[in-house]
Design a protein around this motif. Structure first.
Motif, mmCIF file in Angstrom:
data_model
loop_
_atom_site.group_PDB
_atom_site.id
_atom_site.type_symbol
_atom_site.label_atom_id
_atom_site.label_comp_id
_atom_site.label_asym_id
_atom_site.label_seq_id
_atom_site.Cartn_x
_atom_site.Cartn_y
_atom_site.Cartn_z
ATOM 1 N N PHE A 71 0.825 -1.214 0.000
ATOM 2 C CA PHE A 71 0.000 0.000 0.000
ATOM 3 C C PHE A 71 0.856 1.261 0.000
ATOM 4 C CE2 PHE A 71 -3.715 -2.495 1.636
ATOM 5 C CZ PHE A 71 -4.490 -2.260 0.516
ATOM 6 N N TYR A 72 1.960 1.243 0.723
ATOM 7 C CA TYR A 72 2.837 2.413 0.727
ATOM 8 C C TYR A 72 3.384 2.677 -0.675
ATOM 9 C CZ TYR A 72 6.844 5.366 1.210
ATOM 10 O OH TYR A 72 7.747 6.364 1.032
ATOM 11 N N PHE A 75 0.518 3.966 -3.072
ATOM 12 C CA PHE A 75 0.098 5.343 -2.892
ATOM 13 C C PHE A 75 1.251 6.324 -3.075
ATOM 14 C CE2 PHE A 75 -3.465 3.160 -0.947
ATOM 15 C CZ PHE A 75 -4.498 3.812 -1.604
ATOM 16 N N GLU A 78 1.405 6.648 -6.851
ATOM 17 C CA GLU A 78 0.249 7.406 -7.319
ATOM 18 C C GLU A 78 0.366 8.879 -6.941
ATOM 19 O OE1 GLU A 78 -1.782 6.131 -9.365
ATOM 20 O OE2 GLU A 78 -1.160 4.072 -9.110
ATOM 21 N N ALA A 79 0.975 9.175 -5.808
ATOM 22 C CA ALA A 79 1.158 10.574 -5.404
ATOM 23 C C ALA A 79 2.095 11.303 -6.355
ATOM 24 C CB ALA A 79 1.693 10.640 -3.983
ATOM 25 N N LEU A 109 -8.436 5.862 -6.519
ATOM 26 C CA LEU A 109 -7.595 5.593 -5.356
ATOM 27 C C LEU A 109 -8.426 5.463 -4.086
ATOM 28 C CD1 LEU A 109 -4.541 7.953 -5.882
ATOM 29 C CD2 LEU A 109 -4.621 5.488 -6.099
ATOM 30 N N ILE A 113 -8.677 2.236 -1.439
ATOM 31 C CA ILE A 113 -8.441 2.268 0.006
ATOM 32 C C ILE A 113 -9.712 1.901 0.761
ATOM 33 C CG2 ILE A 113 -8.891 4.708 0.441
ATOM 34 C CD1 ILE A 113 -5.940 2.973 1.910
#
Length: 125
Positions: A71-72, A75, A78-79, A109, A113
């Motif tokens: 997940f880190y 994201f 994606e950031a 996104l 989540i």
């Protein structure tokens, strides 16, 4: 040689040179390497940062560490896509279209989540 067949001749010579280089490199490796390792027991030992290994060779790791790492990375990558959007957003001609595109992007996104949260993937138990 020029023309249509000249391209194939160039490709063939390049492939032949690559195969020859491969063969020469591996032959030189076989001829120049030592016949036997200096310490056969030490060569096959497990290497852990220069220290002698401690304990057995079997260790179990909880899957939740991988889930959080996944997940880190997801994201964080994606950031990275948000920064170019923030730069382009202020330019003339990119008003409402860029806002809608980014809303769709952030919505996908958010759905991801939310799905992970509903499946209790993010619960540390």
């Amino acid at each position: 040689m020029t023309g249509y067949l000249g391209s194939y001749l160039t490709l063939g010579l390049l492939l032949l040179a690559g195969v020859a280089f491969f063969g020469i490199a591996f032959s030189a490796n076989r001829l120049l390497r030592p016949a036997r390792p200096a310490d056969p027991v030490g060569k096959r030992a497990t290497y852990e940062c220069g220290l002698d290994p401690v304990g057995g060779d079997w260790a179990q790791v909880q899957i939740r560490y991988y889930v959080y790492a996944f997940f880190y990375v997801l994201f964080a990558v994606e950031a990275v896509f948000l920064f170019p959007w923030a730069v382009v957003f202020d330019r003339p001609g990119f008003g409402l279209v860029t806002v809608v595109e980014m809303a769709v992007f952030v919505g996908v996104l958010a759905l991801g989540i939310l799905y992970a949260w509903r499946k209790n993937v993010l619960r540390w138990s």
